[in-house]
Design an enzyme around this catalytic site. Structure first.
Site, PDB file in Angstrom:
ATOM      1  N   THR A  69      40.486  40.816  30.782  1.00  8.46           N
ATOM      2  CA  THR A  69      40.699  40.470  31.774  1.00  8.46           C
ATOM      3  C   THR A  69      41.377  38.760  31.337  1.00  8.46           C
ATOM      4  O   THR A  69      41.495  38.363  30.341  1.00  8.46           O
ATOM      5  CB  THR A  69      39.530  40.237  32.686  1.00  8.46           C
ATOM      6  OG1 THR A  69      38.729  39.175  32.001  1.00  8.46           O
ATOM      7  CG2 THR A  69      38.740  41.231  33.009  1.00  8.46           C
TER       8      THR A  69
ATOM      9  N   LEU B 170      38.929  41.932  37.892  1.00 12.31           N
ATOM     10  CA  LEU B 170      37.844  42.981  38.352  1.00 12.31           C
ATOM     11  C   LEU B 170      37.863  43.084  39.990  1.00 12.31           C
ATOM     12  O   LEU B 170      37.681  44.208  40.232  1.00 12.31           O
ATOM     13  CB  LEU B 170      36.544  42.405  37.842  1.00 12.31           C
ATOM     14  CG  LEU B 170      36.342  42.482  36.151  1.00 12.31           C
ATOM     15  CD1 LEU B 170      35.085  41.692  35.976  1.00 12.31           C
ATOM     16  CD2 LEU B 170      36.306  43.812  35.617  1.00 12.31           C
TER      17      LEU B 170
ATOM     18  N   ASP C 120      37.423  30.096  50.038  1.00 15.45           N
ATOM     19  CA  ASP C 120      36.964  29.426  48.895  1.00 15.45           C
ATOM     20  C   ASP C 120      35.549  29.257  48.800  1.00 15.45           C
ATOM     21  O   ASP C 120      34.988  28.696  49.732  1.00 15.45           O
ATOM     22  CB  ASP C 120      37.677  28.257  49.124  1.00 15.45           C
ATOM     23  CG  ASP C 120      37.530  27.082  48.025  1.00 15.45           C
ATOM     24  OD1 ASP C 120      36.316  27.433  46.861  1.00 15.45           O
ATOM     25  OD2 ASP C 120      37.961  25.925  47.915  1.00 15.45           O
TER      26      ASP C 120
ATOM     27  N   ASN D  63      31.903  38.544  43.753  1.00 12.69           N
ATOM     28  CA  ASN D  63      32.833  38.711  42.379  1.00 12.69           C
ATOM     29  C   ASN D  63      33.317  37.440  42.139  1.00 12.69           C
ATOM     30  O   ASN D  63      33.699  37.313  40.946  1.00 12.69           O
ATOM     31  CB  ASN D  63      33.721  39.810  42.836  1.00 12.69           C
ATOM     32  CG  ASN D  63      34.798  39.792  41.562  1.00 12.69           C
ATOM     33  OD1 ASN D  63      34.446  40.199  40.401  1.00 12.69           O
ATOM     34  ND2 ASN D  63      35.991  39.250  41.801  1.00 12.69           N
TER      35      ASN D  63
ATOM     36  N   TYR E 196      28.354  29.062  31.389  1.00 10.28           N
ATOM     37  CA  TYR E 196      28.614  30.325  31.920  1.00 10.28           C
ATOM     38  C   TYR E 196      27.577  30.936  31.814  1.00 10.28           C
ATOM     39  O   TYR E 196      27.021  31.816  32.590  1.00 10.28           O
ATOM     40  CB  TYR E 196      29.830  30.938  31.318  1.00 10.28           C
ATOM     41  CG  TYR E 196      30.329  32.144  31.653  1.00 10.28           C
ATOM     42  CD1 TYR E 196      30.814  32.561  32.885  1.00 10.28           C
ATOM     43  CD2 TYR E 196      30.035  33.444  30.863  1.00 10.28           C
ATOM     44  CE1 TYR E 196      31.185  33.804  33.384  1.00 10.28           C
ATOM     45  CE2 TYR E 196      30.109  34.646  31.395  1.00 10.28           C
ATOM     46  CZ  TYR E 196      30.876  34.791  32.733  1.00 10.28           C
ATOM     47  OH  TYR E 196      31.139  36.086  33.101  1.00 10.28           O
TER      48      TYR E 196
ATOM     49  N   LYS F 116      25.104  32.989  34.679  1.00 11.96           N
ATOM     50  CA  LYS F 116      25.154  34.261  34.966  1.00 11.96           C
ATOM     51  C   LYS F 116      23.609  34.673  35.077  1.00 11.96           C
ATOM     52  O   LYS F 116      22.992  35.644  35.696  1.00 11.96           O
ATOM     53  CB  LYS F 116      25.747  34.957  33.984  1.00 11.96           C
ATOM     54  CG  LYS F 116      27.364  34.977  34.382  1.00 11.96           C
ATOM     55  CD  LYS F 116      27.882  35.361  35.708  1.00 11.96           C
ATOM     56  CE  LYS F 116      29.226  35.396  36.223  1.00 11.96           C
ATOM     57  NZ  LYS F 116      29.550  35.812  37.515  1.00 11.96           N
TER      58      LYS F 116
END
Length: 231
Positions: free
Chosen positions: A189, A13, A53, A80, A156, A160
């Site tokens: 992806t 992405l 990083d 991102n 995850y 988010k």
């Protein structure tokens, strides 16, 4: 000329976002952790590579100093960089697993935003886009008809959800900056073994749209390629 810095932009992405914004006339600074891959990606796209990083304070500070020395400022920051984290079942997840995911997905955004805010504030219309996910939506993860409601990824999804809340709080706290969150959607992806039904171009629609808003554009919103997302 709009100058845009993108983290985690050497593939997927981030890479496609860089390609599309360059095509739209942006000067793109391609941020990546791996110098070899990052430089190769930047050279292929016509971007400038900046090593970063997002989990390392010194690396982020050095990246901001590099941009200050070369470009002097930026107009758009796209946070991102992200990781999926451990695939272990919930009863096997550890504190170390959680720390690894949150350090990239959440703390990384704070780290980068803090370092790059002085550069953003040199712009007349500064914009921040945080790449979140529908997997962080309380509404969608409780909807059994949605893929977000059928897939389990405790760390995850929690990270988010935090990204989206962080976005709305930044938008309130930084009235001089447009801060929005984008949901790429289920996109093919490396994250999912390229199993998503959307192309990587479709997955970047919301990111690109939010990165190219004007001075009257929205702030504090959460959007995918079809429009506003439920919280």
């Amino acid at each position: 000329m709009t100058t845009t810095f993108i983290t985690g932009a050497n593939r997927s992405l981030g890479h496609e976002t860089a390609r599309r914004l360059i095509e739209a006339g942006h000067t793109v600074l391609l941020g990546a952790r791996d110098p070899e891959r990052g430089r190769a990606a930047a050279d292929a796209l016509g971007a400038r590579f900046v090593r970063i990083d997002v989990t390392d304070d010194a690396s982020v500070a050095a990246a901001a100093a590099d941009v200050a020395a070369h470009e002097g400022g930026i107009d758009v920051l796209i946070n991102n960089a992200g990781v999926l984290g451990s695939h272990n079942p919930a009863d096997q997840l550890t504190a170390a697993d959680a720390a690894a995911v949150f350090d990239v997905n959440v703390v990384g955004i704070v780290r980068v935003t803090h370092a790059f805010l002085p550069l953003l504030r040199k712009s007349e219309h500064p914009v921040v886009v945080n790449v979140s996910s529908g997997m962080g939506s309380f509404a969608l993860t409780h909807d059994p008809e949605r893929v977000e409601g059928r897939y389990l990824a405790p760390l995850y999804t929690a990270s988010k959800a935090a990204v989206t809340m962080l976005t709305t709080q930044y938008a309130k706290a930084l009235p001089d900056v447009k801060v929005n969150a984008a949901d790429p959607g289920y996109t093919a992806t490396d994250f999912n073994g390229h199993s998503g039904p959307q192309t990587v171009t479709e997955g970047t629609d919301a990111i690109v749209a939010l990165a190219t808003i004007g001075p009257d554009g929205p702030t504090g919103t959460f959007r995918d390629r079809h429009g506003e997302m439920p919280w």
